[in-house]
Design an enzyme around this catalytic site. Structure first.
Site, PDB file in Angstrom:
ATOM      1  N   LYS A 101      33.935 -33.411  -5.711  1.00 41.82           N
ATOM      2  CA  LYS A 101      34.607 -34.075  -4.591  1.00 41.82           C
ATOM      3  C   LYS A 101      34.307 -35.579  -4.562  1.00 41.82           C
ATOM      4  CE  LYS A 101      36.748 -30.386  -3.083  1.00 41.82           C
ATOM      5  NZ  LYS A 101      38.202 -30.269  -3.222  1.00 41.82           N
ATOM      6  N   TYR A 149      30.047 -28.672  -6.839  1.00 41.80           N
ATOM      7  CA  TYR A 149      31.076 -28.850  -5.801  1.00 41.80           C
ATOM      8  C   TYR A 149      31.091 -30.282  -5.245  1.00 41.80           C
ATOM      9  CZ  TYR A 149      34.046 -27.981  -1.754  1.00 41.80           C
ATOM     10  OH  TYR A 149      35.046 -28.056  -0.818  1.00 41.80           O
ATOM     11  N   ASN A 162      45.419 -29.779  -3.644  1.00 40.88           N
ATOM     12  CA  ASN A 162      44.526 -29.082  -2.708  1.00 40.88           C
ATOM     13  C   ASN A 162      43.773 -27.916  -3.337  1.00 40.88           C
ATOM     14  OD1 ASN A 162      43.745 -28.048   0.143  1.00 40.88           O
ATOM     15  ND2 ASN A 162      44.888 -26.338  -0.752  1.00 40.88           N
TER      16      ASN A 162
HETATM   17  P1  NAD Z   1      40.787 -20.990  -0.146  1.00 39.21           P
HETATM   18  O1  NAD Z   1      39.830 -20.312  -1.063  1.00 39.21           O
HETATM   19  O2  NAD Z   1      41.195 -20.329   1.104  1.00 39.21           O
HETATM   20  O3  NAD Z   1      42.103 -21.426  -0.940  1.00 39.21           O
HETATM   21  C1  NAD Z   1      41.996 -22.015  -2.217  1.00 39.21           C
HETATM   22  C2  NAD Z   1      43.368 -22.226  -2.803  1.00 39.21           C
HETATM   23  O4  NAD Z   1      43.183 -22.778  -4.121  1.00 39.21           O
HETATM   24  C3  NAD Z   1      44.158 -20.934  -2.953  1.00 39.21           C
HETATM   25  O5  NAD Z   1      45.520 -21.188  -2.669  1.00 39.21           O
HETATM   26  C4  NAD Z   1      44.002 -20.595  -4.433  1.00 39.21           C
HETATM   27  O6  NAD Z   1      45.131 -19.924  -4.980  1.00 39.21           O
HETATM   28  C5  NAD Z   1      43.875 -21.969  -5.054  1.00 39.21           C
HETATM   29  N1  NAD Z   1      43.160 -21.882  -6.312  1.00 39.21           N
HETATM   30  C6  NAD Z   1      41.864 -21.539  -6.505  1.00 39.21           C
HETATM   31  N2  NAD Z   1      41.581 -21.502  -7.825  1.00 39.21           N
HETATM   32  C7  NAD Z   1      42.737 -21.826  -8.466  1.00 39.21           C
HETATM   33  C8  NAD Z   1      43.116 -21.963  -9.826  1.00 39.21           C
HETATM   34  N3  NAD Z   1      42.237 -21.755 -10.816  1.00 39.21           N
HETATM   35  N4  NAD Z   1      44.390 -22.314 -10.124  1.00 39.21           N
HETATM   36  C9  NAD Z   1      45.296 -22.538  -9.147  1.00 39.21           C
HETATM   37  N5  NAD Z   1      45.000 -22.426  -7.830  1.00 39.21           N
HETATM   38  C10 NAD Z   1      43.746 -22.077  -7.508  1.00 39.21           C
HETATM   39  O7  NAD Z   1      40.111 -22.400   0.124  1.00 39.21           O
HETATM   40  P2  NAD Z   1      40.312 -23.495   1.278  1.00 39.21           P
HETATM   41  O8  NAD Z   1      39.108 -23.453   2.134  1.00 39.21           O
HETATM   42  O9  NAD Z   1      41.641 -23.419   1.872  1.00 39.21           O
HETATM   43  O10 NAD Z   1      40.158 -24.808   0.373  1.00 39.21           O
HETATM   44  C11 NAD Z   1      41.249 -25.628   0.045  1.00 39.21           C
HETATM   45  C12 NAD Z   1      40.706 -26.980  -0.338  1.00 39.21           C
HETATM   46  O11 NAD Z   1      39.945 -27.506   0.744  1.00 39.21           O
HETATM   47  C13 NAD Z   1      39.765 -26.966  -1.542  1.00 39.21           C
HETATM   48  O12 NAD Z   1      40.010 -28.090  -2.359  1.00 39.21           O
HETATM   49  C14 NAD Z   1      38.407 -27.061  -0.901  1.00 39.21           C
HETATM   50  O13 NAD Z   1      37.449 -27.630  -1.765  1.00 39.21           O
HETATM   51  C15 NAD Z   1      38.689 -27.927   0.291  1.00 39.21           C
HETATM   52  N6  NAD Z   1      37.724 -27.847   1.381  1.00 39.21           N
HETATM   53  C16 NAD Z   1      37.556 -26.696   2.067  1.00 39.21           C
HETATM   54  C17 NAD Z   1      36.632 -26.680   3.104  1.00 39.21           C
HETATM   55  C18 NAD Z   1      36.389 -25.447   3.920  1.00 39.21           C
HETATM   56  O14 NAD Z   1      35.423 -25.456   4.699  1.00 39.21           O
HETATM   57  N7  NAD Z   1      37.190 -24.419   3.819  1.00 39.21           N
HETATM   58  C19 NAD Z   1      35.912 -27.823   3.422  1.00 39.21           C
HETATM   59  C20 NAD Z   1      36.124 -28.977   2.698  1.00 39.21           C
HETATM   60  C21 NAD Z   1      37.052 -28.985   1.683  1.00 39.21           C
END
Ligand code: NAD
Length: 247
Positions: free
Chosen positions: A159, A155, A90
């Site tokens: 994905k 991005y 994730n």
């Molecule tokens: P967030 O920024 O709240 O959390 C991101 C997480 O990834 C954190 O736990 C962080 O520690 C970890 N992370 C980031 N860089 C890292 C690294 N270099 N090494 C280890 N860990 C790392 O983001 P989120 O919105 O919770 O996103 C989580 C996932 O969901 C991602 O893959 C994101 O692409 C995907 N996503 C999010 C959304 C959205 O709208 N929030 C939509 C579609 C997909």
């Protein structure tokens, strides 16, 4: 739904990942969450243990692209529990930079954390899952893996790659009873979205038939299903959780 299952969730310190960790714990799993550094891992574990002192949750902060560090983590976990049921890939970062300003460093960084880390973690966990004869790998994709997005090309590129990895590994690993799926969230209420400018979010909101952005818990529910035995014949699929967003 996950009684006594052992799950590892990368990017489990906040946002969607933390919601998955909490949901898995509430459904009886033992959970290992990964973050990028010790302080955020410790904070997440403290939050969870304050919510419920019975939660069995631990943390690691390996460089997810470093095979040796990831291997050591899985070895530790397998030695402790004797199995690894679920891996959730994730951890991720997003991008909004226009193509002409997009540096090679920014491109490499997003491909590393969003794609290479999932490759490394899957490769290392599958060694254990093959031996035990089962496993579930769930990748976090995004709705932009279906529609693309108008800026920050790294991005959606990352994905789309995750969807390809998901469908390919499902075909490669099915014979070992290892299922591989992805969840494609739409705009979800996390720090990743809070960091985007409002002029970027508002037009997106208008494209969502359900009329609002999603909550991390709503996304986590689909990870729960895919990690559970209810999804025993579900593999190679990318499930959208996006309010039917039209982009
Ligand atoms: P967030 O920024 O709240 O959390 C991101 C997480 O990834 C954190 O736990 C962080 O520690 C970890 N992370 C980031 N860089 C890292 C690294 N270099 N090494 C280890 N860990 C790392 O983001 P989120 O919105 O919770 O996103 C989580 C996932 O969901 C991602 O893959 C994101 O692409 C995907 N996503 C999010 C959304 C959205 O709208 N929030 C939509 C579609 C997909």
């Amino acid at each position: 739904m996950l009684k006594n299952k052992v799950a590892i969730v990368t990017g489990g310190t906040r946002g969607i990942g933390l919601a998955i960790v909490r949901n898995y714990l509430n459904n009886g799993a033992k959970v290992i969450l990964c973050g990028s550094k010790q302080s955020t891992v410790d904070t997440a574990i403290n939050i969870l243990r304050n919510e419920n002192s019975l939660y069995e949750v631990y943390g690691y902060y390996p460089d997810l692209c470093n095979e040796e560090e990831v291997k050591d983590m899985f070895n530790d976990i397998y030695t402790k529990y004797g199995k690894i049921d679920i891996l959730v890939n994730n951890a991720g970062i997003s991008a909004t930079t226009d193509l002409v300003d997009y540096t090679i460093e920014e491109y490499d960084k997003i491909m590393d954390i969003n794609v290479k880390a999932a490759f490394v973690c899957s490769k290392e966990v599958v060694k254990f899952m093959k031996e035990q004869g089962y496993g579930s790998i769930i990748n976090t994709s995004s709705m932009v893996s279906i529609y693309g997005q108008p800026r920050g090309v790294g991005y959606p590129t990352s994905k789309y790659a995750i969807n390809g990895m998901t469908k390919s590994l499902a075909r490669e690993l099915g014979k070992y009873n290892i299922r591989v799926n992805a969840v494609a969230p739409g705009v979800t209420n996390t720090d990743m979205v809070a960091n985007l400018p409002e002029q970027y979010i508002e037009p997106l909101r208008k494209t969502i038939p359900l009329g609002r952005i999603g909550e991390p818990e709503e996304v986590a529910n689909v990870f729960l299903f895919l990690g559970s035995d209810l999804a025993s014949y579900v593999t190679g699929t990318v499930i959208s959780v996006d309010g039917a967003a039209i982009n």
